[in-house]
Design a protein around this motif. Structure first.
Motif, PDB file in Angstrom:
ATOM      1  N   TYR A 304       0.856  -1.182   0.000  1.00 22.16           N
ATOM      2  CA  TYR A 304       0.000   0.000   0.000  1.00 22.16           C
ATOM      3  C   TYR A 304       0.898   1.241   0.000  1.00 22.16           C
ATOM      4  O   TYR A 304       1.867   1.317   0.750  1.00 22.16           O
ATOM      5  CB  TYR A 304      -0.920   0.008   1.220  1.00 22.16           C
ATOM      6  CG  TYR A 304      -2.124  -0.895   1.077  1.00 22.16           C
ATOM      7  CD1 TYR A 304      -3.407  -0.352   0.946  1.00 22.16           C
ATOM      8  CD2 TYR A 304      -1.995  -2.280   1.060  1.00 22.16           C
ATOM      9  CE1 TYR A 304      -4.518  -1.170   0.810  1.00 22.16           C
ATOM     10  CE2 TYR A 304      -3.098  -3.112   0.925  1.00 22.16           C
ATOM     11  CZ  TYR A 304      -4.355  -2.548   0.799  1.00 22.16           C
ATOM     12  OH  TYR A 304      -5.458  -3.370   0.659  1.00 22.16           O
ATOM     13  N   ILE A 305       0.553   2.226  -0.821  1.00 21.69           N
ATOM     14  CA  ILE A 305       1.439   3.364  -1.057  1.00 21.69           C
ATOM     15  C   ILE A 305       1.152   4.472  -0.039  1.00 21.69           C
ATOM     16  O   ILE A 305       0.000   4.864   0.160  1.00 21.69           O
ATOM     17  CB  ILE A 305       1.239   3.894  -2.489  1.00 21.69           C
ATOM     18  CG1 ILE A 305       1.484   2.746  -3.487  1.00 21.69           C
ATOM     19  CG2 ILE A 305       2.178   5.055  -2.773  1.00 21.69           C
ATOM     20  CD1 ILE A 305       1.021   3.060  -4.898  1.00 21.69           C
ATOM     21  N   PRO A 306       2.186   4.988   0.636  1.00 23.83           N
ATOM     22  CA  PRO A 306       1.985   6.039   1.646  1.00 23.83           C
ATOM     23  C   PRO A 306       1.373   7.309   1.053  1.00 23.83           C
ATOM     24  O   PRO A 306       1.713   7.721  -0.064  1.00 23.83           O
ATOM     25  CB  PRO A 306       3.402   6.315   2.155  1.00 23.83           C
ATOM     26  CG  PRO A 306       4.171   5.084   1.848  1.00 23.83           C
ATOM     27  CD  PRO A 306       3.595   4.559   0.559  1.00 23.83           C
ATOM     28  N   LEU A 307       0.503   7.937   1.837  1.00 22.11           N
ATOM     29  CA  LEU A 307      -0.048   9.228   1.445  1.00 22.11           C
ATOM     30  C   LEU A 307       0.830  10.374   1.941  1.00 22.11           C
ATOM     31  O   LEU A 307       0.768  11.482   1.404  1.00 22.11           O
ATOM     32  CB  LEU A 307      -1.474   9.382   1.987  1.00 22.11           C
ATOM     33  CG  LEU A 307      -2.534   8.681   1.138  1.00 22.11           C
ATOM     34  CD1 LEU A 307      -3.845   8.503   1.898  1.00 22.11           C
ATOM     35  CD2 LEU A 307      -2.785   9.426  -0.174  1.00 22.11           C
ATOM     36  N   ASN A 308       1.641  10.129   2.951  1.00 13.97           N
ATOM     37  CA  ASN A 308       2.605  11.126   3.398  1.00 13.97           C
ATOM     38  C   ASN A 308       3.737  11.171   2.375  1.00 13.97           C
ATOM     39  O   ASN A 308       4.428  10.176   2.156  1.00 13.97           O
ATOM     40  CB  ASN A 308       3.138  10.758   4.784  1.00 13.97           C
ATOM     41  CG  ASN A 308       4.040  11.837   5.367  1.00 13.97           C
ATOM     42  OD1 ASN A 308       4.964  12.315   4.718  1.00 13.97           O
ATOM     43  ND2 ASN A 308       3.767  12.215   6.603  1.00 13.97           N
ATOM     44  N   THR A 309       3.924  12.312   1.740  1.00 16.44           N
ATOM     45  CA  THR A 309       4.875  12.410   0.629  1.00 16.44           C
ATOM     46  C   THR A 309       6.329  12.334   1.073  1.00 16.44           C
ATOM     47  O   THR A 309       7.218  12.169   0.233  1.00 16.44           O
ATOM     48  CB  THR A 309       4.654  13.716  -0.148  1.00 16.44           C
ATOM     49  OG1 THR A 309       4.770  14.822   0.758  1.00 16.44           O
ATOM     50  CG2 THR A 309       3.289  13.738  -0.809  1.00 16.44           C
ATOM     51  N   THR A 310       6.597  12.460   2.385  1.00 17.42           N
ATOM     52  CA  THR A 310       7.977  12.350   2.860  1.00 17.42           C
ATOM     53  C   THR A 310       8.367  10.899   3.140  1.00 17.42           C
ATOM     54  O   THR A 310       9.533  10.620   3.420  1.00 17.42           O
ATOM     55  CB  THR A 310       8.200  13.185   4.134  1.00 17.42           C
ATOM     56  OG1 THR A 310       7.457  12.617   5.221  1.00 17.42           O
ATOM     57  CG2 THR A 310       7.777  14.633   3.919  1.00 17.42           C
ATOM     58  N   ALA A 311       7.408   9.983   3.080  1.00 20.92           N
ATOM     59  CA  ALA A 311       7.696   8.567   3.321  1.00 20.92           C
ATOM     60  C   ALA A 311       8.553   8.018   2.187  1.00 20.92           C
ATOM     61  O   ALA A 311       8.243   8.209   1.011  1.00 20.92           O
ATOM     62  CB  ALA A 311       6.402   7.779   3.444  1.00 20.92           C
ATOM     63  N   LYS A 312       9.627   7.335   2.521  1.00 22.95           N
ATOM     64  CA  LYS A 312      10.527   6.766   1.527  1.00 22.95           C
ATOM     65  C   LYS A 312      10.160   5.298   1.301  1.00 22.95           C
ATOM     66  O   LYS A 312       9.984   4.542   2.254  1.00 22.95           O
ATOM     67  CB  LYS A 312      11.973   6.882   1.995  1.00 22.95           C
ATOM     68  CG  LYS A 312      12.460   8.329   2.109  1.00 22.95           C
ATOM     69  CD  LYS A 312      13.885   8.380   2.624  1.00 22.95           C
ATOM     70  CE  LYS A 312      14.413   9.806   2.622  1.00 22.95           C
ATOM     71  NZ  LYS A 312      13.620  10.718   3.469  1.00 22.95           N
ATOM     72  N   ILE A 313      10.043   4.923   0.045  1.00 21.29           N
ATOM     73  CA  ILE A 313       9.666   3.552  -0.292  1.00 21.29           C
ATOM     74  C   ILE A 313      10.632   2.990  -1.338  1.00 21.29           C
ATOM     75  O   ILE A 313      11.394   3.737  -1.963  1.00 21.29           O
ATOM     76  CB  ILE A 313       8.220   3.472  -0.830  1.00 21.29           C
ATOM     77  CG1 ILE A 313       8.072   4.276  -2.129  1.00 21.29           C
ATOM     78  CG2 ILE A 313       7.226   3.965   0.219  1.00 21.29           C
ATOM     79  CD1 ILE A 313       6.730   4.106  -2.818  1.00 21.29           C
TER      80      ILE A 313
END
Length: 357
Positions: A304-313
């Motif tokens: 699932y893709i983070p909605l917080n744009t600072t989250a690093k994936i």
């Protein structure tokens, strides 16, 4: 004598240090216990396990507040059934479910300004109730794309959503039932064809055209995945998260495409039931949930893709599993007005069923 004095002195120093440290340790534990615990309503199995690791363990580590999940078949039903005497102080929902619960007065209306981490979530991805309030804490999203079997078709066959109604694929596609089509397919088709998600009649017509072309309306995700993997069905409007899971389990013949018209974004939130137990803990968890760290952990566990744009994936893994980077997915997906979807959904289900005869 000298050795004994030295030993006693060391003992006194160690005892004194422990005594000085103890109030802070005990104080922190008491402070956390005073806030209570998080009792989260969530789905069972792998979903619950992922949330325990990504959110629960990290939250307890940082705050000392205990975290547990109560596994249920439907979080929406569970929260509504306990509305008069809430037992959960956190619950996981789609935006549409969160909007519904808030409208019913079952969950807290949250003030956006009280959650600093949400500054890192684009405004158009927030579950806004009005200019200042939200229905829950946005954490992650998937997308509703066009899934296909690569043994019997190729990406070029499904560059447009209209391909699902092409006679070429008669009896080789599947659709979801009206109860879910009212959430996803019909609003998406309305937006796709007219640029306005509220043009529901147009959306119904397109959904009916696909239904008329379909092998079946699937009754469960397990059924649809079997049909797609075997090639009994060649294509379907489907959830990116399920394709991720199939690939994680070793499937090699199922892909998901974002056609030229785009795809539907499906975001998720944590809500706080009204009059919940341990409300201080509930709000502390809500503030924590909007930050990057737990969302990063949950991506690694579930896709699932983070909605917080600072989250690093792991962007390479995302491209490998779903074919697109996070930036591309955000650019190509449409996050609809979920409050409108919920307000019209009951009537829309009836209209869809009538159209299908």
């Amino acid at each position: 004598m000298t050795d004994k004095l030295i030993l006693n002195r060391r003992h006194l120093i160690a005892t004194g240090a422990a005594a000085l440290a103890a109030p802070f340790v005990i104080g922190r534990q008491s402070y956390a216990q005073g806030k209570g615990e998080i009792i989260q309503c969530n789905f069972g199995g792998g979903v619950a396990n992922a949330f325990r690791k990504a959110y629960g363990e990290l939250f307890t580590q940082e705050t000392g507040i205990p975290f547990k999940i109560v596994e249920v078949p439907s979080t929406e039903t569970a929260v509504m059934s306990n509305a008069s005497a809430p037992i959960y102080n956190s619950s996981y929902h789609s935006y549409s479910g969160a909007m519904k619960l808030n409208k019913m007065g079952v969950t807290e209306t949250l003030k956006l300004a009280d959650f600093p981490a949400l500054r890192d979530v684009p405004k158009n991805m927030l579950p806004m109730l009005d200019d200042e309030h939200i229905s829950g804490i946005p954490i992650q999203f998937i997308f509703y794309g066009l899934c296909y079997n690569t043994d019997f078709s190729k990406k070029e066959d499904f560059t447009s959503w209209k391909a699902l109604a092409d006679p070429k694929w008669k009896g080789q596609v599947t659709v979801t039932k009206p109860v879910f089509a009212s959430l996803y397919d019909v609003p998406w088709y309305a937006h796709m064809l007219t640029g306005d998600q509220k043009q529901l009649e147009t959306g119904i017509q397109q959904y009916k055209a696909v239904s008329d072309n379909a092998l079946t309306a699937y009754t469960s995700m397990a059924q649809n995945q079997q049909l797609l993997q075997r090639g009994d069905a060649v294509a379907s409007a489907y959830y990116s998260s399920q394709v991720w899971t199939l690939k994680e389990e070793g499937a090699t013949n199922v892909e998901v495409n974002i056609p030229q018209e785009g795809a539907l974004m499906i975001p998720y939130v944590f809500v706080i039931p009204k009059n919940a137990p341990h409300m201080e803990a509930a709000f502390e968890f809500a503030r924590f949930a909007g930050t990057a760290a737990p969302q990063e952990r949950n991506f690694a566990a579930s896709g699932y893709i983070p909605l917080n744009t600072t989250a690093k994936i792991d962007e390479d893994l995302l491209v490998q599993r779903l074919g697109y980077s996070r930036e591309e997915i955000v650019a190509k997906t449409f996050n609809p007005d979920w409050a409108y979807i919920e307000s019209t959904r009951e009537d829309l289900i009836k209209k869809i069923e009538a159209a299908l005869g």
